[in-house]
Design a protein around this motif. Structure first.
Motif, PDB file in Angstrom:
ATOM      1  N   HIS A  49       0.832  -1.197   0.000  1.00 55.92           N
ATOM      2  CA  HIS A  49       0.000   0.000   0.000  1.00 55.92           C
ATOM      3  C   HIS A  49       0.875   1.259   0.000  1.00 55.92           C
ATOM      4  N   SER A  50       1.955   1.247   0.780  1.00 52.57           N
ATOM      5  CA  SER A  50       2.869   2.404   0.779  1.00 52.57           C
ATOM      6  C   SER A  50       3.449   2.616  -0.617  1.00 52.57           C
ATOM      7  N   LEU A  51       3.826   1.522  -1.275  1.00 51.62           N
ATOM      8  CA  LEU A  51       4.383   1.633  -2.628  1.00 51.62           C
ATOM      9  C   LEU A  51       3.328   2.177  -3.596  1.00 51.62           C
ATOM     10  N   TYR A  52       2.118   1.701  -3.445  1.00 52.81           N
ATOM     11  CA  TYR A  52       1.015   2.151  -4.300  1.00 52.81           C
ATOM     12  C   TYR A  52       0.763   3.642  -4.091  1.00 52.81           C
ATOM     13  N   ASN A  53       0.668   4.036  -2.820  1.00 53.44           N
ATOM     14  CA  ASN A  53       0.452   5.456  -2.509  1.00 53.44           C
ATOM     15  C   ASN A  53       1.555   6.328  -3.101  1.00 53.44           C
ATOM     16  N   LEU A  54       2.784   5.860  -2.932  1.00 50.25           N
ATOM     17  CA  LEU A  54       3.929   6.623  -3.443  1.00 50.25           C
ATOM     18  C   LEU A  54       3.824   6.802  -4.950  1.00 50.25           C
ATOM     19  N   ALA A  55       3.542   5.691  -5.629  1.00 49.14           N
ATOM     20  CA  ALA A  55       3.470   5.742  -7.093  1.00 49.14           C
ATOM     21  C   ALA A  55       2.371   6.694  -7.528  1.00 49.14           C
ATOM     22  N   GLN A  56       1.221   6.610  -6.878  1.00 46.86           N
ATOM     23  CA  GLN A  56       0.104   7.482  -7.255  1.00 46.86           C
ATOM     24  C   GLN A  56       0.424   8.948  -6.972  1.00 46.86           C
ATOM     25  N   ALA A  57       1.165   9.180  -5.915  1.00 41.37           N
ATOM     26  CA  ALA A  57       1.478  10.561  -5.548  1.00 41.37           C
ATOM     27  C   ALA A  57       2.591  11.155  -6.419  1.00 41.37           C
ATOM     28  N   LEU A  58       3.470  10.295  -6.949  1.00 38.82           N
ATOM     29  CA  LEU A  58       4.681  10.827  -7.583  1.00 38.82           C
ATOM     30  C   LEU A  58       4.753  10.691  -9.106  1.00 38.82           C
ATOM     31  N   PHE A  59       4.137   9.644  -9.653  1.00 33.99           N
ATOM     32  CA  PHE A  59       4.379   9.341 -11.073  1.00 33.99           C
ATOM     33  C   PHE A  59       3.160   9.658 -11.932  1.00 33.99           C
ATOM     34  N   GLU A  60       3.463   9.971 -13.199  1.00 32.89           N
ATOM     35  CA  GLU A  60       2.369  10.194 -14.163  1.00 32.89           C
ATOM     36  C   GLU A  60       2.859   9.936 -15.577  1.00 32.89           C
ATOM     37  N   ASP A  61       1.980  10.139 -16.542  1.00 35.45           N
ATOM     38  CA  ASP A  61       2.311   9.928 -17.958  1.00 35.45           C
ATOM     39  C   ASP A  61       3.649  10.573 -18.288  1.00 35.45           C
ATOM     40  N   GLY A  62       4.463   9.857 -18.999  1.00 34.68           N
ATOM     41  CA  GLY A  62       5.735  10.432 -19.457  1.00 34.68           C
ATOM     42  C   GLY A  62       6.893  10.133 -18.515  1.00 34.68           C
ATOM     43  N   ASP A  63       6.602   9.771 -17.278  1.00 32.00           N
ATOM     44  CA  ASP A  63       7.682   9.461 -16.338  1.00 32.00           C
ATOM     45  C   ASP A  63       8.216   8.040 -16.579  1.00 32.00           C
ATOM     46  N   GLU A  64       9.460   7.854 -16.232  1.00 30.99           N
ATOM     47  CA  GLU A  64      10.053   6.513 -16.288  1.00 30.99           C
ATOM     48  C   GLU A  64      10.532   6.120 -14.888  1.00 30.99           C
ATOM     49  N   VAL A  65      10.275   4.878 -14.528  1.00 29.10           N
ATOM     50  CA  VAL A  65      10.691   4.379 -13.217  1.00 29.10           C
ATOM     51  C   VAL A  65      11.584   3.158 -13.432  1.00 29.10           C
ATOM     52  N   LEU A  66      12.783   3.229 -12.895  1.00 29.47           N
ATOM     53  CA  LEU A  66      13.757   2.156 -13.120  1.00 29.47           C
ATOM     54  C   LEU A  66      13.529   1.009 -12.138  1.00 29.47           C
ATOM     55  N   ILE A  67      13.446  -0.199 -12.679  1.00 30.92           N
ATOM     56  CA  ILE A  67      13.202  -1.392 -11.859  1.00 30.92           C
ATOM     57  C   ILE A  67      14.202  -2.472 -12.269  1.00 30.92           C
ATOM     58  N   PRO A  68      15.194  -2.770 -11.416  1.00 28.92           N
ATOM     59  CA  PRO A  68      16.104  -3.862 -11.762  1.00 28.92           C
ATOM     60  C   PRO A  68      15.348  -5.191 -11.752  1.00 28.92           C
ATOM     61  N   SER A  69      15.673  -6.067 -12.710  1.00 26.54           N
ATOM     62  CA  SER A  69      15.046  -7.390 -12.696  1.00 26.54           C
ATOM     63  C   SER A  69      16.104  -8.422 -12.334  1.00 26.54           C
ATOM     64  N   PRO A  70      15.760  -9.555 -11.699  1.00 23.03           N
ATOM     65  CA  PRO A  70      14.407  -9.944 -11.351  1.00 23.03           C
ATOM     66  C   PRO A  70      13.801  -9.021 -10.292  1.00 23.03           C
ATOM     67  N   TYR A  71      12.499  -8.732 -10.473  1.00 27.63           N
ATOM     68  CA  TYR A  71      11.804  -7.776  -9.603  1.00 27.63           C
ATOM     69  C   TYR A  71      10.601  -8.451  -8.974  1.00 27.63           C
ATOM     70  N   TRP A  72      10.142  -7.869  -7.897  1.00 29.77           N
ATOM     71  CA  TRP A  72       8.891  -8.355  -7.285  1.00 29.77           C
ATOM     72  C   TRP A  72       7.735  -8.057  -8.235  1.00 29.77           C
ATOM     73  N   VAL A  73       6.839  -9.027  -8.394  1.00 33.04           N
ATOM     74  CA  VAL A  73       5.770  -8.946  -9.407  1.00 33.04           C
ATOM     75  C   VAL A  73       4.977  -7.641  -9.406  1.00 33.04           C
ATOM     76  N   SER A  74       4.817  -7.034  -8.244  1.00 32.80           N
ATOM     77  CA  SER A  74       3.904  -5.880  -8.183  1.00 32.80           C
ATOM     78  C   SER A  74       4.523  -4.549  -8.623  1.00 32.80           C
ATOM     79  N   TYR A  75       5.860  -4.461  -8.657  1.00 30.26           N
ATOM     80  CA  TYR A  75       6.464  -3.148  -8.998  1.00 30.26           C
ATOM     81  C   TYR A  75       6.009  -2.625 -10.365  1.00 30.26           C
TER      82      TYR A  75
END
Ligand code: PMP
Ligand code: GLU
Length: 401
Positions: free
Chosen positions: A101-127
């Motif tokens: 939920h904290s991750l979800y809240n953060l994403a909703q508060a911080l990210f929008e169209d056009g943004d890129e978020v770096l996720i190293p793989s292997p990653y947790w399914v929900s990122y």
């Protein structure tokens, strides 16, 4: 029924779906062994349970402040000082209904169209899906098993663009169990320090580390990143409290206020009773955590050796979390009853059908060569599981590969 288009962007959580399927099979009398579930099989500590019972008896059963009680925020601040040597004020902490939920809240508060978020793989399914729901683009940085599945400063640098908004870092990692050293984090920090990029440090497995290796997050490595870093953690894994739903983040006051604003229009406060339980867990006897980790370490040693003894399977030895992520791709092309197995989804389906072993295909974590097994289950189940996987693998027709 017409649903919002954003739902087409995501799929149901594979880890939760496989766990539900295994539980349903079990309930219908099938002797399935569940290596899917990513939750400790230990009981919640007494300190947490007692605090919850007292909360109910004393009528602590009403709304609390949206971002958590002062008592819990103080307990979290004390924990961050005690365990991580980091100083946070109440106003820099927001409590939620789980780290997810904290991750979800953060994403909703911080990210929008056009943004890129770096996720190293292997990653947790929900990122990736949490990022996709905001309209932003998850940018996957593939790490190789030969490099220990770790993000290198070089590949991080290469992935950064003018649109990069954040990097998600998870150590110990779900699904690989790899754990960054302080030096490795310093090298990553050195790249980030000159960029306007937020760092989301998912520390949920911090307590589950083996071989005496210490836990470090990126702030322990480089405190120049403090304003840009958001720590995410919770009580689910360290205190075996997955069902209580308490997570939190620690960040700048500005970020905390933004996520609390969002939460005030969605879940409101996390359960008042669970918040009391979390205080009990965080401030109570910590030896339960050490005992749990010691047991996990024994299981890790057994499962890694067991998997490596099966021809065609090779399993890295993780330093943390309670997952192994063995490579099985050398068996792709083999036939089961005349049907070729070509990927991790088909391999996992074969093991479920043939061996009654439930596990998660690696493709869900971005690596189709691997499978994820959670060893948060009894030693008896692990021993039997290895035998069953061995028998199922030996039954495959590998002459056709
Ligand atoms: N991060 C990672 C890497 C996880 O594996 C999990 C497990 N569900 C979470 C976050 C979320 O944990 P919770 O929501 O139960 O606090
Ligand atoms: N984190 C655990 C897992 O990966 C729990 C399930 C989930 O929330 O994904 O299996």
């Amino acid at each position: 029924m017409k649903f919002a288009r954003r739902l087409d962007l995501i799929k149901p959580s594979a880890t939760l779906a496989i766990t539900a399927r295994a539980n349903a099979m079990k309930a219908s009398g099938v002797d399935v062994l569940n290596f899917g579930a990513g939750e400790p099989d230990f009981d919640t500590p007494q300190s947490a349970k007692k605090a919850a019972i007292t909360a109910i008896e004393q009528g602590f059963t009403k709304y609390t402040a949206v971002g958590g009680t002062d008592e819990l925020k103080d307990a979290i601040a004390a924990k961050l000082k005690r365990d991580n040597n980091l100083t946070y004020k109440r106003s820099q902490i927001a409590v939620s209904c789980g780290a997810k939920h904290s991750l979800y809240n953060l994403a909703q508060a911080l990210f929008e169209d056009g943004d890129e978020v770096l996720i190293p793989s292997p990653y947790w399914v929900s990122y990736p899906d949490i990022v996709l729901l905001t309209g932003a683009k998850p940018v996957i940085i593939t790490t190789k098993e030969e490099e220990g599945f770790k993000l290198s400063p070089r590949s991080l640098q290469a992935a950064i663009t003018s649109r990069t908004r954040a990097l998600i870092i998870n150590s110990p990692s779900n699904p690989s169990g790899i754990t960054y050293t302080k030096e490795e984090l310093s090298a990553i920090a050195a790249v980030l320090v000159d960029h306007d990029i937020l760092i989301i440090s998912d520390d949920i497995y911090e307590k589950i580390i083996y071989d005496g290796l210490g836990f470090h997050n990126i702030l322990n490595a480089d405190d120049r990143l403090k304003e840009k870093t958001i720590l995410v953690n919770g009580v689910s894994k360290a205190y075996s409290m997955t069902g209580w739903r308490i997570g939190y983040l620690a960040a700048s006051e500005e970020i905390v206020a933004a996520t609390v604003k969002l939460q005030s229009q969605s879940t409101s406060n996390p359960s008042s009773i669970a918040q009391k339980a979390a205080v009990g867990a965080l401030l109570g006897d910590q030896s339960v955590v050490t005992a749990m980790t010691a047991e996990f370490q024994k299981r890790r040693d057994y499962i890694v050796a067991g998997l490596n003894s099966i021809p065609g399977i090779s399993c890295m030895r993780p330093q943390g979390a309670f997952y192994v992520f063995p490579q099985v791709s050398s068996l792709y092309g083999a036939k089961a009853d005349g049907v070729e197995i070509l990927n991790s989804t088909q391999f996992a389906a074969y093991l479920l059908q043939e061996a009654l072993v439930a596990l998660v295909p690696g493709v869900e974590f971005g690596h189709d060569e691997n499978l994820r097994l959670s060893y948060a289950t009894s030693m008896g189940v692990i021993e039997e599981g290895i035998k069953r996987i061995d028998r199922a693998v030996k039954k495959l027709d590998t002459s056709v590969i």
